[in-house]
Design an enzyme around this catalytic site. Structure first.
Site, PDB file in Angstrom:
ATOM      1  N   ASP A 146     -63.642 -95.589  92.989  1.00 54.03           N
ATOM      2  CA  ASP A 146     -64.706 -96.339  92.265  1.00 54.03           C
ATOM      3  C   ASP A 146     -66.034 -96.162  93.288  1.00 54.03           C
ATOM      4  O   ASP A 146     -67.330 -95.957  92.710  1.00 54.03           O
ATOM      5  CB  ASP A 146     -64.426 -97.863  92.262  1.00 54.03           C
ATOM      6  CG  ASP A 146     -63.272 -98.244  91.575  1.00 54.03           C
ATOM      7  OD1 ASP A 146     -62.748 -97.238  90.674  1.00 54.03           O
ATOM      8  OD2 ASP A 146     -62.323 -99.103  91.873  1.00 54.03           O
TER       9      ASP A 146
ATOM     10  N   ALA B  50     -64.342 -82.824  96.339  1.00 49.65           N
ATOM     11  CA  ALA B  50     -64.284 -83.039  94.863  1.00 49.65           C
ATOM     12  C   ALA B  50     -65.097 -81.830  94.301  1.00 49.65           C
ATOM     13  O   ALA B  50     -65.795 -81.090  95.073  1.00 49.65           O
ATOM     14  CB  ALA B  50     -65.146 -84.149  94.440  1.00 49.65           C
TER      15      ALA B  50
END
Length: 317
Positions: A259, A226
């Site tokens: 999530d 990320a």
């Protein structure tokens, strides 16, 4: 004052380890992006509250009981007599390929209203409000409820995070883009996969364009890791970027990893850690999630966070 408030649909989930049409044993649980985040944040030691509506039925009671057991505040949960609790089925035609079937159209959560979400934001007075692009896809009233919540929170100085979470079975990309973009003026942090950026902006340089209005853009790319993009200290086009690779773990089930990532990031944000440390906790939480079946069951506690530093197969005695 609540650390985190979030809202959206949570469904009863039924999961089989092979194609469902073959029958056999199934596992009953719950699943919902926003409640997954609430559970993750609560396990990491924060006060998390979740708002939604469920049917006045046993599936709805299962959702309430499960979230309460995970120390998530369900004060803002409404039981609807004239609507049902949504249902989701997961089956696996092959290893780490999960097929999803929804039964949610017209569910209780689709009846969420702007007055409900506004009142909850004002009552909870959260440090963070977290929303996703799933809730406005449920109905026109749920879309209005999402917009009202982020407007109210932003006006009150509450930080707002948005996870794009595009669901092709719920709406088209054009409809999603229209609804999500109206939220952006009130959002501080965006979580998006690399293939969702076009839903946020048409600009040739989406990162620079989005950072004109938001503080942080976090872009995820599965096994590649990320990137967190923030405004630099120079010109308007100056962007500061930090990359964090995914942790090398054995993937059992990738459902819920996004999530888990968000819950770790928001937990670190509440702890006022650096962007680099937020990414580190986010990737660690995501790694925990993919090592076992289920949307939220393997999310880490604060004490668990260092466990992945041990070699695979280690026995802690």
């Amino acid at each position: 004052m609540t650390d985190l408030l979030t809202f959206g649909e949570t469904m009863v989930s039924v999961r089989t380890a092979r194609p469902m049409r073959l029958g056999g044993d199934a596992h009953l649980s719950i699943a919902g992006s926003e409640s997954n985040v609430a559970i993750g944040v609560a396990r990491l030691g924060h006060d998390a509250a979740w708002l939604s509506a469920v049917g006045n039925d046993e599936p709805g009671r299962l959702i309430q009981r499960t979230l309460r057991a995970e120390n998530v505040d369900t004060t803002y949960l409404r039981f609807a007599d004239d609507s049902f609790t949504g249902f989701i089925a997961f089956d696996q035609p092959s290893h780490d390929i999960t097929r999803v079937s929804y039964h949610r159209r017209g569910s209780a959560a689709s009846t969420l209203t702007a007055s409900e979400t506004t009142a909850a934001v004002e009552s909870a007075n959260p440090t963070l409000l977290h929303v996703t692009g799933i809730t406005p896809a449920l109905s026109d009233t749920a879309r209005a409820a999402t917009l009202a919540a982020v407007r109210t929170a932003s006006a009150a100085g509450v930080q707002v995070s948005l996870d794009v979470n595009y669901r092709a079975r719920l709406w088209s990309r054009a409809d999603a883009a229209a609804a999500i973009r109206e939220l952006l003026p009130h959002v501080h942090t965006i979580f998006s996969s690399d293939d969702e950026l076009d839903l946020l902006t048409d600009a040739s340089d989406p990162t620079a364009d989005l950072l004109k209005t938001v503080d942080t853009l976090v872009v995820t790319a599965g096994g590649k890791g990320a990137w967190a993009h923030t405004k630099g200290t120079g010109s308007a086009s100056d962007v500061h970027t930090i990359h964090r690779p995914a942790l090398p773990v054995t993937v059992v089930d990738s459902i819920g990893a996004g999530d888990a990532f968000v819950s770790g990031y928001l937990s670190a944000t509440l702890d006022k850690l650096s962007t680099e440390s937020c990414l580190e906790r986010a990737t660690t939480s995501g790694a925990f999630c993919v090592t076992a079946y289920g949307d939220w069951e393997s999310l880490p506690t604060r004490e668990d966070l260092t466990l992945l530093s041990h070699s695979q197969g280690t026995a802690l005695r």
